[in-house]
Design a protein around this motif. Structure first.
Motif, mmCIF file in Angstrom:
data_model
loop_
_atom_site.group_PDB
_atom_site.id
_atom_site.type_symbol
_atom_site.label_atom_id
_atom_site.label_comp_id
_atom_site.label_asym_id
_atom_site.label_seq_id
_atom_site.Cartn_x
_atom_site.Cartn_y
_atom_site.Cartn_z
ATOM 1 N N GLU A 325 0.829 -1.204 0.000
ATOM 2 C CA GLU A 325 0.000 0.000 0.000
ATOM 3 C C GLU A 325 0.868 1.260 0.000
ATOM 4 N N ALA A 326 1.937 1.221 0.773
ATOM 5 C CA ALA A 326 2.804 2.391 0.889
ATOM 6 C C ALA A 326 3.462 2.731 -0.445
ATOM 7 N N VAL A 327 4.061 1.738 -1.102
ATOM 8 C CA VAL A 327 4.766 2.055 -2.346
ATOM 9 C C VAL A 327 3.803 2.412 -3.465
ATOM 10 N N ASN A 328 2.596 1.842 -3.448
ATOM 11 C CA ASN A 328 1.598 2.247 -4.447
ATOM 12 C C ASN A 328 1.248 3.727 -4.278
ATOM 13 N N ALA A 329 1.054 4.152 -3.046
ATOM 14 C CA ALA A 329 0.736 5.554 -2.795
ATOM 15 C C ALA A 329 1.907 6.462 -3.140
ATOM 16 N N LEU A 330 3.120 5.994 -2.894
ATOM 17 C CA LEU A 330 4.293 6.806 -3.223
ATOM 18 C C LEU A 330 4.435 6.986 -4.725
ATOM 19 N N MET A 331 4.166 5.953 -5.482
ATOM 20 C CA MET A 331 4.190 6.098 -6.943
ATOM 21 C C MET A 331 3.129 7.097 -7.400
ATOM 22 N N LYS A 332 1.967 7.022 -6.805
ATOM 23 C CA LYS A 332 0.897 7.980 -7.131
ATOM 24 C C LYS A 332 1.331 9.399 -6.809
ATOM 25 N N SER A 333 2.022 9.579 -5.706
ATOM 26 C CA SER A 333 2.435 10.919 -5.297
ATOM 27 C C SER A 333 3.419 11.544 -6.271
ATOM 28 N N LEU A 345 12.558 5.234 -7.522
ATOM 29 C CA LEU A 345 11.242 4.973 -6.933
ATOM 30 C C LEU A 345 10.543 3.820 -7.650
ATOM 31 N N GLN A 346 10.566 3.830 -8.974
ATOM 32 C CA GLN A 346 9.884 2.742 -9.681
ATOM 33 C C GLN A 346 10.578 1.402 -9.460
ATOM 34 N N ARG A 347 11.902 1.427 -9.267
ATOM 35 C CA ARG A 347 12.603 0.171 -8.976
ATOM 36 C C ARG A 347 12.181 -0.373 -7.613
ATOM 37 N N CYS A 348 12.130 0.506 -6.625
ATOM 38 C CA CYS A 348 11.702 0.079 -5.286
ATOM 39 C C CYS A 348 10.257 -0.407 -5.301
ATOM 40 N N TRP A 349 9.424 0.268 -6.063
ATOM 41 C CA TRP A 349 8.017 -0.123 -6.189
ATOM 42 C C TRP A 349 7.898 -1.537 -6.768
ATOM 43 N N ARG A 350 8.635 -1.801 -7.835
ATOM 44 C CA ARG A 350 8.605 -3.142 -8.431
ATOM 45 C C ARG A 350 9.158 -4.192 -7.459
#
Length: 378
Positions: A325-333, A345-350
């Motif tokens: 949930e956290a990384v999804n919201a961070l990508m949105k931000s 950021l996208q690497r950490c998200w994946r």
């Protein structure tokens, strides 16, 4: 023993720097850089759970978790493999003394990797077993000195763990995922190798936390009680890395915004405020995940893991859901800027998304047992 000496801290600092330096390249190529692996090998991590009599650190779950989280902020794949090297030492501490001697006499920092799902076939023979088969998703296999693999598949002899040296196994490059790309979680193969009996231990003893060679608490914890902790420490680090990247992006946007972007009295909030809300909520989710894992670690180090196996697993799986949930919201931000291939950021998200899909972090694996255990206490 704990990871507190100056030399040990310096070695971990060097490993974090090497992991960060090579993180983007590792993600692009799907392979850890040799320098990053060497830096991890130079820390106490590979011998973290190795018994002290072999020169191991015989240290705590808390020490390991903190070190892996730090590595995960730099590179989740490096941290994941470091955790596998460390935790496999805990499993191997169940081997008979002769097997432990083969692994660690003079080489307490040997890199060990696990194959935890029983596979292949094992034929009893004089003095040991003939082992063959394929084990999928063995993270770090291309850098391993030894593999500790479970077999045979159901229907054969009693399942056991088999310690196999690097000369006796190969691997097929089958791992090509969208995240955690450099964990090298390839398929390990063994083709009719003899494994002496002293390099084996019954599967049920490792799973049940029954150790005949050590009384140390960390060597007598059932595997289900540890469960997702093996995986999630690296992912907490990756989520922290995502938070730092999103915060940098938001700060840069705020600095570049013209003064006219300030909100009028009574008007709608600027877009930057929406991003700030996402970042703040994500920071709280990550902190909550860390607190949950802190409870798991405290129980394990206190020797209370056995009665809390399902509770630990439930906490770890819920912590994983918070990280996603956290990384999804961070990508949105961050918006479109974070979609760039070179953006951390996208690497950490994946990495967090893929890592949290691991079977050990699936909530349905813990839920039924947790509810049953809860019912017994109420």
């Amino acid at each position: 023993m704990t990871m507190t000496t100056t030399d040990e801290r310096t070695a971990l600092d060097a490993a974090v720097r090497a992991a960060a330096e090579h993180a983007e390249e590792a993600d692009r190529t799907g392979r850890l850089d040799g320098a990053a692996v060497a830096a991890v090998a130079a820390t106490t991590l590979p011998r973290h759970f190795v018994p002290a009599r072999w020169g191991g650190a015989e240290s705590t779950f808390r020490e390991l978790t903190g070190a892996v989280v730090r590595l995960g902020e730099a590179c989740a794949s490096t941290a994941w493999c470091a955790a596998m090297f460390a935790y496999t030492g805990r499993f191997a501490a169940h081997l008979p003394d002769g097997g432990q001697r083969d692994l660690w006499d003079g080489t307490p920092g040997a890199l060990l990797v696990p194959g935890l799902v029983p596979a292949g076939s094992a034929e009893e023979t004089e003095g040991g077993y003939l082992l063959r088969g394929r084990w999928r998703y063995v993270s770090g296999v291309e850098f391993a000195d030894w593999a500790l693999i479970a077999g045979p598949a159901p229907g054969g002899v009693e399942p056991r763990f088999f310690a196999v040296p690097r000369a006796d196994f190969a691997f097929e490059p089958t791992w090509d995922a969208v995240g955690m790309r450099a964990t090298g979680s390839h398929t390990l193969t063994v083709d009719g190798v003899f494994v002496p009996a002293h390099r084996t231990v019954p599967f049920k003893e490792v799973m049940g936390g029954l150790n005949h060679t050590s009384q140390a608490p960390q060597h007598n914890v059932p595997l289900p009680a540890v469960g997702g902790l093996t995986c999630i420490s690296a992912l907490i680090g990756a989520a922290r890395g995502a938070l730092a990247a999103a915060t940098r992006t938001a700060a840069a946007k705020r600095a570049a915004a013209p003064p006219s972007a300030a909100p009028r009295s009574g008007g709608p909030p600027p877009a930057g405020d929406a991003a700030a809300l996402d970042i703040a909520a994500s920071a709280a989710r990550i902190e909550a995940a860390e607190l949950l894992i802190g409870e798991v670690v405290s129980a394990l180090d206190a020797g209370a893991g056995r009665p809390r196996a399902f509770e630990n697993a439930n906490r770890a799986s819920y912590a994983a859901s918070l990280l996603v949930e956290a990384v999804n919201a961070l990508m949105k931000s961050a918006g479109t800027a974070a979609q760039d291939r070179g953006d951390p950021l996208q690497r950490c998200w994946r990495d967090v998304t893929v890592g949290c899909s691991h079977a050990a972090l699936r909530p349905e694996r813990a839920a039924s047992g947790f509810v049953d255990a809860l019912a017994e206490r109420t």
